[in-house]
Write a protein that holds these residues in place. Structure first.
Motif, PDB file in Angstrom:
ATOM      1  N   UNK A  73      -5.237   0.548 -15.173  1.00 40.44           N
ATOM      2  CA  UNK A  73      -5.242   0.434 -13.720  1.00 40.44           C
ATOM      3  C   UNK A  73      -3.843   0.452 -13.117  1.00 40.44           C
ATOM      4  N   UNK A  74      -2.843   0.010 -13.840  1.00 37.99           N
ATOM      5  CA  UNK A  74      -1.482   0.083 -13.318  1.00 37.99           C
ATOM      6  C   UNK A  74      -1.066   1.541 -13.174  1.00 37.99           C
ATOM      7  N   UNK A  75      -1.369   2.318 -14.181  1.00 40.16           N
ATOM      8  CA  UNK A  75      -1.043   3.748 -14.158  1.00 40.16           C
ATOM      9  C   UNK A  75      -1.838   4.460 -13.066  1.00 40.16           C
ATOM     10  N   UNK A  76      -3.149   4.165 -13.007  1.00 42.58           N
ATOM     11  CA  UNK A  76      -3.999   4.799 -12.011  1.00 42.58           C
ATOM     12  C   UNK A  76      -3.558   4.418 -10.601  1.00 42.58           C
ATOM     13  N   UNK A  77      -3.259   3.137 -10.401  1.00 39.37           N
ATOM     14  CA  UNK A  77      -2.836   2.679  -9.085  1.00 39.37           C
ATOM     15  C   UNK A  77      -1.574   3.373  -8.611  1.00 39.37           C
ATOM     16  N   UNK A  78      -0.614   3.522  -9.520  1.00 45.14           N
ATOM     17  CA  UNK A  78       0.631   4.209  -9.175  1.00 45.14           C
ATOM     18  C   UNK A  78       0.367   5.665  -8.836  1.00 45.14           C
ATOM     19  N   UNK A  79      -0.541   6.288  -9.586  1.00 38.35           N
ATOM     20  CA  UNK A  79      -0.871   7.680  -9.336  1.00 38.35           C
ATOM     21  C   UNK A  79      -1.554   7.866  -7.989  1.00 38.35           C
ATOM     22  N   UNK A  80      -2.459   6.962  -7.649  1.00 37.78           N
ATOM     23  CA  UNK A  80      -3.169   7.054  -6.371  1.00 37.78           C
ATOM     24  C   UNK A  80      -2.212   6.820  -5.199  1.00 37.78           C
ATOM     25  N   UNK A  81      -1.280   5.910  -5.367  1.00 36.04           N
ATOM     26  CA  UNK A  81      -0.294   5.668  -4.304  1.00 36.04           C
ATOM     27  C   UNK A  81       0.652   6.850  -4.141  1.00 36.04           C
ATOM     28  N   UNK A  82       0.836   7.630  -5.182  1.00 34.65           N
ATOM     29  CA  UNK A  82       1.661   8.835  -5.099  1.00 34.65           C
ATOM     30  C   UNK A  82       3.086   8.539  -4.692  1.00 34.65           C
ATOM     31  N   UNK A  83       3.588   9.302  -3.731  1.00 38.92           N
ATOM     32  CA  UNK A  83       4.968   9.136  -3.278  1.00 38.92           C
ATOM     33  C   UNK A  83       5.210   7.799  -2.589  1.00 38.92           C
ATOM     34  N   UNK A  84       4.148   7.145  -2.150  1.00 38.48           N
ATOM     35  CA  UNK A  84       4.309   5.855  -1.475  1.00 38.48           C
ATOM     36  C   UNK A  84       4.623   4.734  -2.466  1.00 38.48           C
ATOM     37  N   UNK A  85       4.366   4.977  -3.729  1.00 40.16           N
ATOM     38  CA  UNK A  85       4.606   3.956  -4.751  1.00 40.16           C
ATOM     39  C   UNK A  85       6.066   3.531  -4.776  1.00 40.16           C
ATOM     40  N   UNK A  86       6.961   4.477  -4.593  1.00 43.50           N
ATOM     41  CA  UNK A  86       8.403   4.211  -4.707  1.00 43.50           C
ATOM     42  C   UNK A  86       8.881   3.170  -3.703  1.00 43.50           C
ATOM     43  N   UNK A  87       8.367   3.209  -2.483  1.00 42.49           N
ATOM     44  CA  UNK A  87       8.828   2.295  -1.440  1.00 42.49           C
ATOM     45  C   UNK A  87       7.988   1.028  -1.322  1.00 42.49           C
ATOM     46  N   UNK A  88       6.949   0.921  -2.126  1.00 47.21           N
ATOM     47  CA  UNK A  88       6.136  -0.294  -2.108  1.00 47.21           C
ATOM     48  C   UNK A  88       6.854  -1.402  -2.864  1.00 47.21           C
ATOM     49  N   UNK A  89       6.638  -2.627  -2.454  1.00 46.66           N
ATOM     50  CA  UNK A  89       7.235  -3.752  -3.170  1.00 46.66           C
ATOM     51  C   UNK A  89       6.460  -3.984  -4.466  1.00 46.66           C
ATOM     52  N   UNK A  90       7.069  -4.645  -5.438  1.00 49.15           N
ATOM     53  CA  UNK A  90       6.343  -4.955  -6.679  1.00 49.15           C
ATOM     54  C   UNK A  90       5.030  -5.695  -6.413  1.00 49.15           C
ATOM     55  N   UNK A  91       5.050  -6.577  -5.420  1.00 49.21           N
ATOM     56  CA  UNK A  91       3.832  -7.330  -5.085  1.00 49.21           C
ATOM     57  C   UNK A  91       2.759  -6.398  -4.535  1.00 49.21           C
ATOM     58  N   UNK A  92       3.139  -5.435  -3.697  1.00 52.25           N
ATOM     59  CA  UNK A  92       2.178  -4.507  -3.130  1.00 52.25           C
ATOM     60  C   UNK A  92       1.617  -3.579  -4.204  1.00 52.25           C
ATOM     61  N   UNK A  93       2.465  -3.157  -5.124  1.00 50.53           N
ATOM     62  CA  UNK A  93       1.997  -2.303  -6.219  1.00 50.53           C
ATOM     63  C   UNK A  93       0.958  -3.027  -7.058  1.00 50.53           C
ATOM     64  N   UNK A  94       1.264  -4.266  -7.403  1.00 56.13           N
ATOM     65  CA  UNK A  94       0.358  -5.056  -8.226  1.00 56.13           C
ATOM     66  C   UNK A  94      -0.944  -5.351  -7.492  1.00 56.13           C
ATOM     67  N   UNK A  95      -0.831  -5.665  -6.206  1.00 55.13           N
ATOM     68  CA  UNK A  95      -2.022  -6.008  -5.429  1.00 55.13           C
ATOM     69  C   UNK A  95      -2.924  -4.804  -5.243  1.00 55.13           C
ATOM     70  N   UNK A  96      -2.340  -3.620  -5.034  1.00 54.05           N
ATOM     71  CA  UNK A  96      -3.170  -2.433  -4.878  1.00 54.05           C
ATOM     72  C   UNK A  96      -3.918  -2.127  -6.174  1.00 54.05           C
ATOM     73  N   UNK A  97      -3.243  -2.267  -7.311  1.00 54.73           N
ATOM     74  CA  UNK A  97      -3.911  -2.033  -8.601  1.00 54.73           C
ATOM     75  C   UNK A  97      -5.104  -2.970  -8.750  1.00 54.73           C
ATOM     76  N   UNK A  98      -4.925  -4.224  -8.338  1.00 54.06           N
ATOM     77  CA  UNK A  98      -6.007  -5.206  -8.437  1.00 54.06           C
ATOM     78  C   UNK A  98      -7.147  -4.879  -7.469  1.00 54.06           C
ATOM     79  N   UNK A  99      -6.796  -4.492  -6.239  1.00 51.85           N
ATOM     80  CA  UNK A  99      -7.810  -4.154  -5.238  1.00 51.85           C
ATOM     81  C   UNK A  99      -8.571  -2.902  -5.668  1.00 51.85           C
ATOM     82  N   UNK A 100      -7.846  -1.906  -6.162  1.00 50.43           N
ATOM     83  CA  UNK A 100      -8.467  -0.663  -6.619  1.00 50.43           C
ATOM     84  C   UNK A 100      -9.463  -0.972  -7.743  1.00 50.43           C
TER      85      UNK A 100
END
Length: 213
Positions: free
Chosen positions: A71-98
């Protein structure tokens, strides 16, 4: 909603297969082939039971998805280019929500969608890379419609993990990435608003018409 439930069933084929215990000398195809028949038996006769015990089924889905999907890999892929500017907390939270939205969808889908057969194809493409693989199979719906399905897997820390699925030519990973991009545009690139409102959807009409992925 039917499209989401259909998506749930085909993903669960991978979710209930213990890929994490697979020896690297055994191909993903072989492992999936060995488990599809027993999977169908386990689920086919218990739809009514699970329909009345959704909490138990959700716990089963939760446990198995956590073991085989990256899910970490999938979440980063789904966020695409937005992943780079997301905070670590937002990245982790999106993976969990997804992850949670898919669990909720799978649980309802397993007791709703009618299918007759899940079959791994005899002819598979040769594995081009040692750490990447794909497995082709078909889902035969009760109305006779046949949906081709292709799982993408990657080897991570010695374990095969599902990272994407293509259904009837529809690349679901890319579809979700486009949905995330549209949500970011609609919400003025407010990460928190997009994450809080995330609800992945693939319409049944889109799946039936197919694509060219």
């Amino acid at each position: 909603m039917v499209g989401r439930w259909f998506f749930a069933v085909i993903i669960m084929v991978a979710a209930l297969i213990p890929l994490q215990s697979m020896a690297q000398s055994q191909s993903p195809e072989a492992m999936i082939r060995e488990n599809v028949e027993s999977l169908m038996g386990d689920l086919e006769g218990r739809k009514d039971y699970y329909a009345n015990n959704l909490g138990e089924l959700e716990a089963l889905v939760d446990s198995n998805l956590d073991q085989v999907a990256d899910f970490r890999y999938i979440g980063a892929s789904v966020m695409g280019n937005y992943f780079r500017n997301a905070t670590p907390e937002q990245r982790s939270r999106f993976a969990d929500v997804f992850r949670q939205t898919l669990i909720d969808t799978y649980t309802r889908g397993l007791v709703t969608f009618d299918y007759d057969e899940l079959r791994v194809l005899d002819a598979q493409q040769a594995q081009r890379y040692e750490d990447q693989a794909s497995v082709a199979m078909e889902v035969v719906a009760s109305n006779g419609q046949v949906y081709p399905v292709s799982y993408s897997l990657r080897l991570s820390n010695g374990e095969w993990r599902v990272v994407n699925v293509i259904v009837n030519g529809i690349n679901l990973g890319l579809t979700f990435r486009n949905q995330f991009d549209q949500a970011m545009r609609d919400n003025n690139r407010d990460y928190d608003a997009v994450i809080n409102g995330w609800s992945p959807e693939v319409g049944v009409e889109e799946l039936e018409q197919g694509g060219d992925a």
